[in-house]
Write a protein that holds these residues in place. Sequence first.
Motif, short mmCIF file in Angstrom:
data_model
loop_
_atom_site.label_atom_id
_atom_site.label_comp_id
_atom_site.label_asym_id
_atom_site.label_seq_id
_atom_site.Cartn_x
_atom_site.Cartn_y
_atom_site.Cartn_z
N HIS A 81 0.82 -1.22 0.00
CA HIS A 81 0.00 0.00 0.00
C HIS A 81 0.86 1.27 0.00
O HIS A 81 0.34 2.35 0.15
N ALA A 111 -1.90 5.43 1.39
CA ALA A 111 -2.24 4.03 1.66
C ALA A 111 -3.75 3.88 1.80
O ALA A 111 -4.31 2.82 1.51
N PHE A 126 -6.35 -0.91 -0.47
CA PHE A 126 -5.19 -1.65 -1.00
C PHE A 126 -4.87 -2.87 -0.14
O PHE A 126 -4.67 -2.75 1.07
N GLY A 184 -3.51 -4.62 -3.98
CA GLY A 184 -2.60 -3.61 -3.46
C GLY A 184 -1.67 -3.07 -4.53
O GLY A 184 -1.95 -3.18 -5.74
#
Lengths: 349, 349, 349, 349
Positions: free
Chosen positions: C58, C84, C111, C117
């Motif tokens: 992330h 993130a 993610f 991700g």
Amino acid sequence: MKAFVMREVGETAIIEKDRPEAGPMDAIIRPTEGLICTSDCHTVHGAIGEREDLTLGHEVVGVVEEVGEAVEEFEPGDRVAVGAITPDWNSAAAQRGHPSQSNEALGGWKFANVKDGTFAEYVHINDADGNLAHIPDGVTDHEAAYTADMLSTGFAGAENADIPMGGTVAVFAQGPVGLMATKGAELLGAGEIIAVETVPERQELARHYGATHVVDFAEVDPAEAIMEYTDDEGVDAAIEALGADETLQDCIRVVKPGGTVSNVGYHGDGEFRHIPRAEWGVGMSEIDIVNDLCPGGRVRISRLLKLLDEGRVDPTKMTTHEFEFDEIQEAFEMMETKDDGMIKPLIHF
Amino acid sequence: MKAFVMREVGETAIIEKDRPEAGPMDAIIRPTEGLICTSDCHTVHGAIGEREDLTLGHEVVGVVEEVGEAVEEFEPGDRVAVGAITPDWNSAAAQRGHPSQSNEALGGWKFANVKDGTFAEYVHINDADGNLAHIPDGVTDHEAAYTADMLSTGFAGAENADIPMGGTVAVFAQGPVGLMATKGAELLGAGEIIAVETVPERQELARHYGATHVVDFAEVDPAEAIMEYTDDEGVDAAIEALGADETLQDCIRVVKPGGTVSNVGYHGDGEFRHIPRAEWGVGMSEIDIVNDLCPGGRVRISRLLKLLDEGRVDPTKMTTHEFEFDEIQEAFEMMETKDDGMIKPLIHF
Amino acid sequence: MKAFVMREVGETAIIEKDRPEAGPMDAIIRPTEGLICTSDCHTVHGAIGEREDLTLGHEVVGVVEEVGEAVEEFEPGDRVAVGAITPDWNSAAAQRGHPSQSNEALGGWKFANVKDGTFAEYVHINDADGNLAHIPDGVTDHEAAYTADMLSTGFAGAENADIPMGGTVAVFAQGPVGLMATKGAELLGAGEIIAVETVPERQELARHYGATHVVDFAEVDPAEAIMEYTDDEGVDAAIEALGADETLQDCIRVVKPGGTVSNVGYHGDGEFRHIPRAEWGVGMSEIDIVNDLCPGGRVRISRLLKLLDEGRVDPTKMTTHEFEFDEIQEAFEMMETKDDGMIKPLIHF
Amino acid sequence: MKAFVMREVGETAIIEKDRPEAGPMDAIIRPTEGLICTSDCHTVHGAIGEREDLTLGHEVVGVVEEVGEAVEEFEPGDRVAVGAITPDWNSAAAQRGHPSQSNEALGGWKFANVKDGTFAEYVHINDADGNLAHIPDGVTDHEAAYTADMLSTGFAGAENADIPMGGTVAVFAQGPVGLMATKGAELLGAGEIIAVETVPERQELARHYGATHVVDFAEVDPAEAIMEYTDDEGVDAAIEALGADETLQDCIRVVKPGGTVSNVGYHGDGEFRHIPRAEWGVGMSEIDIVNDLCPGGRVRISRLLKLLDEGRVDPTKMTTHEFEFDEIQEAFEMMETKDDGMIKPLIHF
């Protein structure tokens, strides 16, 4: 004892005065170092009205000479700092979160206003436990003297500005309060700090204290220059550190919708300050206009001393001149004109 | 479809227009009830500049006719309310906590400003999931129409005023926004609410909505009267709900040091608003001057609907007149003059 | 395209996957640099349950490859950073001021949780205008990658801690989040920062990032040591950056009455966290216990990039190791054990 | 003078004591009406440790008998109310904004803790100017006695809960503090107030004070019932007004991500309180857990009196029983068991 007083509007002198006495909660301190503030000059020119033989000054540190019987935290011999503002801590305003406004508007401002100031051999401190602070060993008296007003007021300008981490701030005027507002913005995590100033030495100090960009108002229209520099976005916060109508207006002009104008300038004349209606978003821009009177008190001053102790700021770079106490009249006259590039004069007692 | 438009500055008419279309995140609603706002009158008089055949209005509720493919929370047939302000929720300003200032100053104000308003048979709603709200069964369309602007703006005036529980508030002007600011102050726990108003019917409504004292500005100087009424202490907060220079000044005059002036008036003319320097404490009174543009969005409108559903406020007492949509021009003209004691005219679609 | 995935709980691999496609508001980016987070390890161990072939990661920056038709602020070729956490900005939670909690608890965390991700050749970004940020020329991709989580989370730990200027803070654990909490406390004007850590390299980094005192929890009881160091006053704020029960308890033990415990640790196991009742003042100590999930969004990330651009923080000192993308499995395994003093491994794509 | 004291843990009596004396800033008051609090019972059972002949009680109003020489705002004969908490206003904690924590944790709690309480013929008040409040003519002594603790604590529970206007609140337990938290939530504009209680008389009072829905914890799991009632959304704020572990856990379970748990319960036993880790969002839910010790002081009490004076709340509905001072032991024993449906017993002096 000797005291540097305002005899009447427009006239100052060193005269003999009775030494003050401490009530049960008070203290008497013997100053060691002090600083002259431009507002002392305003006072002598009549900004707060006529006074007779009022001792001037509100920025000193010193040694405790005597304490009242109810004082618990301090004793004779202690090295102490004291705020320019010495609130009554049980007043309604203090309970409302505004100790500087004790009892009446600006009521925490006692020195050289409603009682004798600090430029004397002995100085009376109301509510010693609430208003004095011990100076750590690692901090000099010279450094500590800056906590009384310059650090406390300048930093408050930044604290009230609601600066987001990494946000953009403009600080209008880089006198000692503006310089400390610049430093305060840096200490509070601003990403970009635009200092407005024309005097080269002050521009240089502004950069030292954290300014990332300088706008010279003598060369460009500062509001236009700031809008251009920020790609017409404006700044998250603008700090007024001069006390002028035009500067306050410029603050409103350069702040983003939803931003904050934080005033720490002392607006000494004129009937009104002007809010430009269109830039204020016809009253719907969500721009807050806030202000402050120098926070005082033991906790505040102690925290500022901690920052000095850890070397987070060196205010002594603003000390351009030094004088003995018996030369104070000369220092005072230079401060009026800012002759010889004076920023802050230090007085040794 | 039919739409009530501003043909140009100074001229209104009902004309035929194309029905709007919904983009992927949008909705089209069919209004059922609407309210005319004084700011519609300002717009027609040119307050926001020239417009050509712009549909007027920003206060309606209705039924969803069509939704874009990405809309998840609403479907045709839903009874819905919508704020006067319809922010772009992923804009920088919204992320900064100021959705009403999306993209530019006042940028969330789209209806009858940068796009067609709500006085038409079909109305386009940007970001339907973000800006519509379901009307609970217990709330009538008439009641719900007040959430768009009057409740949201008036209550925001009180919310921003930082009123302590049991504190004292003055609300300047008791038009519909002022009345809802009065009610908002009551809903937020004010102890004493001083309403400034001269029209007897509005004074009576002010008392209904929570005013504990009324000052008639036609008979006394309101700032003096408020200071006298509060034993010279002043109020914790003053709300400006008119949009006039003198009223804003009075707010600053009656607020205690450390208090708040909360503006929700639309300041439609003049180059400046004036801050009285001395009452502002020479810039050191710790009086905050704040303002707001009517908060919008699903969460806001839903909460206001909840208050209606629980019977916490009955805004329909402000509805002094009712009209069919094809009589809207007549309603609009009465709103300009406030003839016949008009406060708010309700339009049935 | 290649993607580094969690095949199932306990197993990772680089596999081939279809390249993601952009919806109207989305973007696809091509990563250039990324960082592995300990929480990726937690995920593989099953902390958020079973997943099948879910792409991990992330923390990346990259270049825009493709944008949806409604995206206005970005275009292919732009160098961009992304948080993130990528909120849905028109969700109810975002309107309530908690975008990281979009739609459900922790719902902005997409993610490697509810969608693929960032450890892949192409990465899908929801709401590109709301969630991407342009990287200034003066900031390297390596630096920028730290904005995604480490800077945003660590700084949030400090921002939420309500640190007074010159106040005292304790930061428990000096992993990358704790180090950035330490730096965040410094950037926000803390006077004294006590870092709790035992690993010498991390202690040294803590001092670099602003710690003024270090407590080695392997040698002393950290709560006792902090109380002793502060003359039994305790700290204004304590930041939990580990995610352990004992550490959270220690935070409560060392905070003054009226202070703040700010949690940014990820508490991955156990049914409960324990509040020590007596130190919590039997529920009347006025100690706030607050927490945060890494703030994301264009405005947040842009501000963090500004701090990097101005050189206010150098996070690359935390990069202890570097790997090519096809060595990512090796990097990942070292991250699990923190072998060779690993703090953060940088992945070149 | 006569005083109702705790002779030792487990034993109470009316005994003869010396009349207290006023220091320079203090006052002596002669109580007229008082209320017994459940926390008095806790004290007698040893919750704060052993005490010898300590006068009990902290909720009274009365008449000023004597003031110290430095007292400016009060004089003998004044009708006054006083908070259960009487801070030292110049203490560091008060300057930090937490007067109830003067000098040490809970240090503003002096009555029946570190000095004699209020159930005596004469009562000593520290810092009279800071801690007394004049009772308006329109407020009875009976009403005013509720400001000392029940209104101040209960309302604080609501004030700290950060309730949005129109938001949803759950209040756990409807004893006197919980009832006033319910009323406080109503006074602060909550849209929906869910009261958790099983005693029918208290349920009825809860509805009187603003509860819009009641959950009977003896019949259903309250957390489940609240989640169901709110369509699994949870509440914006939950107020704990009991002081039990399970209730605090339930608060965390029913609050939305980003919401607030506000504790005003006195947690009298057990080593720990438990935070359910998953519902706490593994430390990333942005749920704040806050608490308060009954705010005191002249400003606070005066504002509460203003609410009484304006008829915004009638706390006397909680007075289920009345006693003369010489019957106080009987009242006290009934309070322990809540016999005969006792909620609050009023004591006439």
